[in-house]
Design a protein around this motif. Structure first.
Motif, PDB file in Angstrom:
ATOM      1  N   VAL A 199       3.833  -1.140  -2.091  1.00  0.00           N
ATOM      2  CA  VAL A 199       3.010  -0.028  -2.551  1.00  0.00           C
ATOM      3  C   VAL A 199       2.163  -0.468  -3.736  1.00  0.00           C
ATOM      4  CG1 VAL A 199       4.630   1.756  -1.813  1.00  0.00           C
ATOM      5  CG2 VAL A 199       4.752   0.871  -4.125  1.00  0.00           C
ATOM      6  N   PHE A 249       0.132   1.375  -7.126  1.00  0.00           N
ATOM      7  CA  PHE A 249      -0.021   2.588  -7.921  1.00  0.00           C
ATOM      8  C   PHE A 249      -1.262   2.490  -8.790  1.00  0.00           C
ATOM      9  CE2 PHE A 249       4.565   2.979  -7.340  1.00  0.00           C
ATOM     10  CZ  PHE A 249       4.724   4.346  -7.231  1.00  0.00           C
ATOM     11  N   ALA A 278      -5.380   0.959  -8.446  1.00  0.00           N
ATOM     12  CA  ALA A 278      -4.324   0.516  -7.525  1.00  0.00           C
ATOM     13  C   ALA A 278      -4.742  -0.719  -6.743  1.00  0.00           C
ATOM     14  CB  ALA A 278      -3.946   1.654  -6.573  1.00  0.00           C
ATOM     15  N   ALA A 309       4.910   7.370   0.515  1.00  0.00           N
ATOM     16  CA  ALA A 309       3.984   7.730  -0.570  1.00  0.00           C
ATOM     17  C   ALA A 309       4.393   9.048  -1.209  1.00  0.00           C
ATOM     18  CB  ALA A 309       2.555   7.798  -0.044  1.00  0.00           C
ATOM     19  N   LEU A 334       7.340   8.471  -3.513  1.00  0.00           N
ATOM     20  CA  LEU A 334       6.930   7.763  -4.728  1.00  0.00           C
ATOM     21  C   LEU A 334       6.158   8.681  -5.671  1.00  0.00           C
ATOM     22  CD1 LEU A 334       5.915   4.435  -3.034  1.00  0.00           C
ATOM     23  CD2 LEU A 334       7.810   4.747  -4.629  1.00  0.00           C
ATOM     24  N   LEU A 335       5.262   9.480  -5.122  1.00  0.00           N
ATOM     25  CA  LEU A 335       4.515  10.427  -5.958  1.00  0.00           C
ATOM     26  C   LEU A 335       5.466  11.420  -6.618  1.00  0.00           C
ATOM     27  CD1 LEU A 335       1.411  11.227  -3.732  1.00  0.00           C
ATOM     28  CD2 LEU A 335       1.378  10.086  -5.958  1.00  0.00           C
ATOM     29  N   GLY A 377      -3.825   6.316   1.457  1.00  0.00           N
ATOM     30  CA  GLY A 377      -3.586   6.662   0.068  1.00  0.00           C
ATOM     31  C   GLY A 377      -3.179   8.109  -0.068  1.00  0.00           C
ATOM     32  N   VAL A 432      -1.189   6.492  -4.916  1.00  0.00           N
ATOM     33  CA  VAL A 432      -0.283   5.539  -4.290  1.00  0.00           C
ATOM     34  C   VAL A 432      -0.948   5.071  -3.005  1.00  0.00           C
ATOM     35  CG1 VAL A 432       1.962   5.225  -3.200  1.00  0.00           C
ATOM     36  CG2 VAL A 432       1.769   6.678  -5.212  1.00  0.00           C
ATOM     37  N   VAL A 481      -0.193   2.758   0.498  1.00  0.00           N
ATOM     38  CA  VAL A 481       0.811   2.112   1.334  1.00  0.00           C
ATOM     39  C   VAL A 481       0.136   1.658   2.625  1.00  0.00           C
ATOM     40  CG1 VAL A 481       2.756   3.451   0.422  1.00  0.00           C
ATOM     41  CG2 VAL A 481       1.513   4.301   2.403  1.00  0.00           C
TER      42      VAL A 481
END
Length: 163
Positions: free
Chosen positions: A6, A8, A62, A87, A90-91, A138, A154, A156
């Motif tokens: 990933v 960021f 990112a 994502a 993670l967010l 994203g 983020v 991925v």
């Protein structure tokens, strides 16, 4: 279990700077940085443009900066607001830290397709080539307090599904 790669990015923007750019350059500036479908982020044209700039700047960070051939339109908002699973997690996990650091809650979200030079840069940073149909997706969250906008992005990879 393989942990997905990933990227960021975070951006903090003073919306007044974007309003000044709009005052100087009007609709030309707005069209340069955001697409028509991104103008619906809010009814306020200046605020919608500022949010678009903050979100896209977080994506730029990112991918490691603006690669040769970069365009603001490399990051295109999707109609689909569902954020890909990794994502989204993670967010969500990053929200408390961002809120604590900025005192701004990131309440809004959107999914983005990444293309062009920014896609290539993201794939390179993620260790993928894209030759196998891998794309980059994203997800961004943002919030604002008065004139300050905070955006978190983020990126991925997303493997092309075979039919």
């Amino acid at each position: 279990m393989r942990v997905p790669a990933v990227l960021f990015g975070v951006d903090v923007l003073d919306a007044r700077r974007v309003a000044e750019a709009l005052d100087r350059n009007g609709a030309v500036y707005a069209r340069h940085v955001i697409a028509a479908d991104e103008r619906d982020l809010t009814e306020d044209r200046a605020l919608a443009t500022a949010v678009g700039v903050a979100v896209k700047e977080s994506f730029v960070k990112a991918v490691g900066g603006r690669p040769p051939g970069f365009s603001w339109h490399d990051f295109a908002a999707c109609e689909d607001t569902e954020v890909p699973g990794p994502a989204e997690r993670l967010l969500t996990d990053a929200l408390p830290s961002i809120t604590a650091a900025t005192d701004i809650t990131l309440t809004e979200r959107r999914t983005y397709v990444v293309r062009g030079a920014s896609r290539d840069a993201a794939l390179a940073r993620l260790g993928a080539t894209g030759h196998d149909g891998t794309s980059v997706v994203g997800a961004a969250r943002w919030g604002r307090h008065h004139e300050v906008i905070v955006a978190l992005a983020v990126l991925v990879t997303s493997a092309k599904e075979s039919s």
